[in-house]
Design a protein around this motif. Structure first.
Motif, PDB file in Angstrom:
ATOM      1  N   THR A  36     -14.865 -39.941   2.677  1.00 30.30           N
ATOM      2  CA  THR A  36     -14.213 -41.222   2.957  1.00 30.30           C
ATOM      3  C   THR A  36     -12.832 -41.293   2.307  1.00 30.30           C
ATOM      4  O   THR A  36     -11.908 -41.852   2.886  1.00 30.30           O
ATOM      5  CB  THR A  36     -15.068 -42.416   2.491  1.00 30.30           C
ATOM      6  OG1 THR A  36     -15.315 -42.311   1.099  1.00 30.30           O
ATOM      7  CG2 THR A  36     -16.362 -42.507   3.269  1.00 30.30           C
ATOM      8  N   TYR A  37     -12.697 -40.707   1.131  1.00 30.40           N
ATOM      9  CA  TYR A  37     -11.393 -40.659   0.463  1.00 30.40           C
ATOM     10  C   TYR A  37     -10.387 -39.872   1.302  1.00 30.40           C
ATOM     11  O   TYR A  37      -9.263 -40.319   1.534  1.00 30.40           O
ATOM     12  CB  TYR A  37     -11.533 -40.034  -0.925  1.00 30.40           C
ATOM     13  CG  TYR A  37     -10.206 -39.736  -1.578  1.00 30.40           C
ATOM     14  CD1 TYR A  37      -9.447 -40.762  -2.137  1.00 30.40           C
ATOM     15  CD2 TYR A  37      -9.711 -38.441  -1.628  1.00 30.40           C
ATOM     16  CE1 TYR A  37      -8.218 -40.501  -2.722  1.00 30.40           C
ATOM     17  CE2 TYR A  37      -8.493 -38.166  -2.210  1.00 30.40           C
ATOM     18  CZ  TYR A  37      -7.753 -39.194  -2.762  1.00 30.40           C
ATOM     19  OH  TYR A  37      -6.536 -38.933  -3.330  1.00 30.40           O
ATOM     20  N   ARG A  40      -9.452 -41.730   4.473  1.00 31.38           N
ATOM     21  CA  ARG A  40      -8.613 -42.893   4.172  1.00 31.38           C
ATOM     22  C   ARG A  40      -7.186 -42.452   3.839  1.00 31.38           C
ATOM     23  O   ARG A  40      -6.223 -43.057   4.291  1.00 31.38           O
ATOM     24  CB  ARG A  40      -9.216 -43.655   2.993  1.00 31.38           C
ATOM     25  CG  ARG A  40      -8.482 -44.880   2.596  1.00 31.38           C
ATOM     26  CD  ARG A  40      -9.135 -46.081   3.182  1.00 31.38           C
ATOM     27  NE  ARG A  40      -8.374 -47.269   2.887  1.00 31.38           N
ATOM     28  CZ  ARG A  40      -8.881 -48.340   2.357  1.00 31.38           C
ATOM     29  NH1 ARG A  40     -10.167 -48.391   2.078  1.00 31.38           N
ATOM     30  NH2 ARG A  40      -8.133 -49.383   2.139  1.00 31.38           N
ATOM     31  N   GLU A  44      -4.126 -43.701   5.984  1.00 33.33           N
ATOM     32  CA  GLU A  44      -3.268 -44.631   5.243  1.00 33.33           C
ATOM     33  C   GLU A  44      -2.906 -43.996   3.893  1.00 33.33           C
ATOM     34  O   GLU A  44      -3.604 -44.201   2.912  1.00 33.33           O
ATOM     35  CB  GLU A  44      -3.996 -45.945   4.997  1.00 33.33           C
ATOM     36  CG  GLU A  44      -4.504 -46.628   6.250  1.00 33.33           C
ATOM     37  CD  GLU A  44      -5.412 -47.795   5.911  1.00 33.33           C
ATOM     38  OE1 GLU A  44      -5.178 -48.470   4.886  1.00 33.33           O
ATOM     39  OE2 GLU A  44      -6.371 -48.008   6.651  1.00 33.33           O
ATOM     40  N   TRP A  49      -8.088 -46.599  -2.826  1.00 38.42           N
ATOM     41  CA  TRP A  49      -9.454 -46.224  -2.481  1.00 38.42           C
ATOM     42  C   TRP A  49     -10.358 -46.493  -3.670  1.00 38.42           C
ATOM     43  O   TRP A  49      -9.991 -46.266  -4.816  1.00 38.42           O
ATOM     44  CB  TRP A  49      -9.502 -44.744  -2.105  1.00 38.42           C
ATOM     45  CG  TRP A  49     -10.877 -44.263  -1.799  1.00 38.42           C
ATOM     46  CD1 TRP A  49     -11.545 -44.392  -0.627  1.00 38.42           C
ATOM     47  CD2 TRP A  49     -11.760 -43.562  -2.676  1.00 38.42           C
ATOM     48  NE1 TRP A  49     -12.777 -43.818  -0.709  1.00 38.42           N
ATOM     49  CE2 TRP A  49     -12.945 -43.303  -1.970  1.00 38.42           C
ATOM     50  CE3 TRP A  49     -11.660 -43.134  -3.990  1.00 38.42           C
ATOM     51  CZ2 TRP A  49     -14.019 -42.636  -2.528  1.00 38.42           C
ATOM     52  CZ3 TRP A  49     -12.737 -42.472  -4.547  1.00 38.42           C
ATOM     53  CH2 TRP A  49     -13.897 -42.227  -3.817  1.00 38.42           C
TER      54      TRP A  49
END
Length: 110
Positions: A36-37, A40, A44, A49
């Motif tokens: 997810t990091y 993300r 963006e 985060w």
């Protein structure tokens, strides 16, 4: 009697269901957060985060549930069919069979 049963017949251990499952829970949670990091940061770059602790909860529920429920289901199925199986042996065997998920949990499809 197969080779695994002969080796653990006198002293089945619970290393597989406990430590293999625990390692798998933390690997899934850590690698899920890492994924997810990276997603993300890719979408963006300036976004902030935060670590998502719920990944640990979900991974623990799924992995421990799978490690405990499936051998119990097999135990009752084998008892129904008339086979004299030990629940501890089934947990031991099932826990060690989860080992293959450790290296496969690090695989990220492209």
């Amino acid at each position: 009697m197969n080779a695994f049963t002969r080796k653990v017949d006198g002293n089945p251990d619970m290393y597989g269901p406990i430590w293999v499952s625990t390692t798998l829970v933390f690997m899934l949670a850590a690698l899920g957060n890492c994924a997810t990091y990276l997603m993300r940061k890719r979408n963006e770059p300036d976004a902030v985060w935060n670590f998502d602790v719920t990944f640990v909860d979900w991974a623990a529920c799924v992995i421990y549930g799978y490690a405990l429920a499936v051998p119990v289901a097999f135990y009752f199925l084998l008892q129904y069919v008339g086979c004299n199986a030990s629940l501890i042996h089934l947990w031991c065997m099932w826990g060690y069979s989860l080992f293959i998920f450790l290296p496969s949990s690090t695989h990220h499809p492209s």
